[in-house]
Design an enzyme around this catalytic site. Structure first.
Site, PDB file in Angstrom:
ATOM      1  CB  VAL A 121       7.777   5.219  -1.555  1.00  0.00           C
ATOM      2  CG1 VAL A 121       7.582   6.684  -1.950  1.00  0.00           C
ATOM      3  CG2 VAL A 121       7.692   4.348  -2.805  1.00  0.00           C
ATOM      4  CG  HIS A 178      15.036  10.999  -1.501  1.00  0.00           C
ATOM      5  ND1 HIS A 178      14.956  11.767  -2.628  1.00  0.00           N
ATOM      6  CD2 HIS A 178      13.782  10.975  -0.972  1.00  0.00           C
ATOM      7  CE1 HIS A 178      13.709  12.206  -2.764  1.00  0.00           C
ATOM      8  NE2 HIS A 178      12.987  11.752  -1.770  1.00  0.00           N
TER       9      HIS A 178
HETATM   10  N1  APR Z   1       0.702   0.164   8.269  1.00  0.00           N
HETATM   11  C1  APR Z   1       0.047   0.521   7.141  1.00  0.00           C
HETATM   12  N2  APR Z   1      -0.194   1.793   6.818  1.00  0.00           N
HETATM   13  C2  APR Z   1       0.241   2.743   7.635  1.00  0.00           C
HETATM   14  C3  APR Z   1       0.945   2.459   8.821  1.00  0.00           C
HETATM   15  C4  APR Z   1       1.162   1.081   9.139  1.00  0.00           C
HETATM   16  N3  APR Z   1       1.823   0.717  10.232  1.00  0.00           N
HETATM   17  N4  APR Z   1       1.243   3.629   9.427  1.00  0.00           N
HETATM   18  C5  APR Z   1       0.779   4.620   8.650  1.00  0.00           C
HETATM   19  N5  APR Z   1       0.145   4.077   7.569  1.00  0.00           N
HETATM   20  C6  APR Z   1      -0.547   4.756   6.492  1.00  0.00           C
HETATM   21  C7  APR Z   1      -1.362   5.954   6.953  1.00  0.00           C
HETATM   22  O1  APR Z   1      -2.573   5.546   7.540  1.00  0.00           O
HETATM   23  C8  APR Z   1      -1.551   6.720   5.653  1.00  0.00           C
HETATM   24  O2  APR Z   1      -2.744   6.339   4.978  1.00  0.00           O
HETATM   25  O3  APR Z   1       0.389   5.333   5.563  1.00  0.00           O
HETATM   26  C9  APR Z   1      -0.342   6.307   4.811  1.00  0.00           C
HETATM   27  C10 APR Z   1       0.591   7.465   4.490  1.00  0.00           C
HETATM   28  O4  APR Z   1      -0.106   8.330   3.674  1.00  0.00           O
HETATM   29  P1  APR Z   1       0.063   9.932   3.737  1.00  0.00           P
HETATM   30  O5  APR Z   1      -0.031  10.378   5.148  1.00  0.00           O
HETATM   31  O6  APR Z   1      -0.859  10.505   2.727  1.00  0.00           O
HETATM   32  O7  APR Z   1       1.585  10.138   3.299  1.00  0.00           O
HETATM   33  P2  APR Z   1       2.162  10.111   1.803  1.00  0.00           P
HETATM   34  O8  APR Z   1       2.178  11.486   1.252  1.00  0.00           O
HETATM   35  O9  APR Z   1       1.515   9.029   1.050  1.00  0.00           O
HETATM   36  O10 APR Z   1       3.703   9.732   2.107  1.00  0.00           O
HETATM   37  C11 APR Z   1       4.033   8.457   2.574  1.00  0.00           C
HETATM   38  O11 APR Z   1       6.109   8.453   1.403  1.00  0.00           O
HETATM   39  O12 APR Z   1       7.148  10.134   0.186  1.00  0.00           O
HETATM   40  C12 APR Z   1       7.094   9.458   1.411  1.00  0.00           C
HETATM   41  O13 APR Z   1       7.856  11.102   3.030  1.00  0.00           O
HETATM   42  C13 APR Z   1       6.734  10.392   2.549  1.00  0.00           C
HETATM   43  O14 APR Z   1       7.256   8.853   4.308  1.00  0.00           O
HETATM   44  C14 APR Z   1       6.202   9.425   3.558  1.00  0.00           C
HETATM   45  C15 APR Z   1       5.534   8.342   2.692  1.00  0.00           C
END
Ligand code: APR
Length: 315
Positions: A121, A178
């Site tokens: 995603v 996308h």
């Molecule tokens: N390992 C695990 N989790 C991670 C890592 C990692 N190396 N790096 C970042 N994260 C976690 C962050 O801590 C955060 O909780 O990924 C999560 C991302 O959540 P959000 O910041 O809320 O982003 P979100 O809106 O969920 O989007 C995530 O999906 O739709 C796409 O463009 C969007 O690339 C983005 C992704």
């Protein structure tokens, strides 16, 4: 105690990941391991979701963790970890950070669940599917991305609003990458079986296509601190459900094109049949010459982005 339920791991316990876990639990689809790099947040959200289950009547186990051993033996893994867009950013702007994140996550996921099917995603979506495919070494049918289901749902929502009819009456599909070059298929869009061109004037149709292409940016501009998450999460879970229940559901997904639609060696959104084996078939549907041309332009953009990744020396 070992149970007979399927298991889905959701990597990234942020907006998309937590909403996906919510949807999986609500549907009683599978046990869930919710993983993040930040400690305690996944534990807290999993506990909250577990406490929802008596109300929704869902007998599923939910574990929140920073330890990939908790993802062991997953049937499906939904990868949402990474950074989302801020206003003014394109999905491509996320490329360096999210390539590193997806690489590291994929390695850990696959070492604990070598037979899992991966649904990406994280954006920029098509390029992140390329990263996960390369790093995982999994076969083409087992690595895919969620974009077409979301983009199609956006298009369907706009059409339903325009016509004042049920969303269930709208059949529409968006192919391609996308991003701004995605290809809403007007030739195959129907309202209760009636071709859309009979019901909507060309200028209104064009406006809806344009809004669909910019659908993510519209939400980013409103939210200011992140990007869309409810629809993306539910879209990813629709794909997971098709796999877990072996539904043989036809959905537009980002998959490896190896000559399909005349596209070579690129990950791009195409209609596929999803079942227990993952991508069981890429379905050839008739599209107009204009749409085919647009699809090739879109695939070319993805290819360029993958070449940028190759040049970074991260993989
Ligand atoms: N390992 C695990 N989790 C991670 C890592 C990692 N190396 N790096 C970042 N994260 C976690 C962050 O801590 C955060 O909780 O990924 C999560 C991302 O959540 P959000 O910041 O809320 O982003 P979100 O809106 O969920 O989007 C995530 O999906 O739709 C796409 O463009 C969007 O690339 C983005 C992704």
């Amino acid at each position: 105690m070992k149970n007979g339920r399927a298991k889905i791991s959701v990597i990234g316990a942020g907006n998309v990941g937590a909403s996906a876990a919510f949807r999986i639990a609500q549907l009683e689809l599978a046990d869930v391991a919710l993983i993040d790099i930040v400690e305690e947040i996944p534990e807290g959200k999993a506990l909250d979701l577990a406490q929802m289950c008596p109300i929704t009547g869902s007998d599923v186990n939910l574990v929140g963790s920073t330890n990939y051993e908790d993802t062991a033996d997953s049937d499906v893994v939904i990868i949402t970890s990474g950074i989302p867009r801020k206003p003014g950013m394109s999905r491509d702007d996320l490329i360096s950070t999210n390539t590193k994140v997806v690489k590291s996550v994929t390695e850990q996921v696959v070492s604990n669940s070598p037979d899992a099917i991966l649904i990406l995603v994280t954006n920029p979506l098509d390029a992140m599917v390329y990263v996960a495919h390369r790093v995982s070494g999994l076969s083409d049918n087992k690595v895919m991305g969620m974009a077409g289901v979301l983009d199609s749902a956006r298009f369907r929502a706009f059409i339903a609003m325009e016509l004042g009819v049920s969303v269930e009456n709208i059949n529409a599909s968006v192919l391609g990458g996308h991003g701004d070059t995605m290809v809403p298929l007007l030739s195959n869009t129907t309202i209760a079986g009636v071709p859309i061109a009979q019901l909507v004037p060309a200028d209104r149709l064009e406006a809806m296509v344009d809004r669909t292409r910019k659908g993510g940016a519209e939400i980013v501009a409103l939210l200011k601190t992140g990007s869309a998450f409810y629809a993306p999460a539910v879209a990813a879970v629709e794909m997971a459900e098709a796999i877990i229940k072996d539904k043989k559901k036809v959905l537009p997904c980002c998959v490896y094109a190896d000559g399909h639609y005349g596209i070579e060696d690129t990950f791009v959104g195409l209609p596929v049949r999803l079942g227990a084996e993952g991508v069981e078939e890429i379905i050839g549907v008739e599209i107009s010459d204009e749409e085919m041309e647009a699809l090739h332009v879109s695939a070319g953009k993805v290819k360029e982005l993958c070449e940028v990744i190759d040049g970074m020396g991260i993989l």
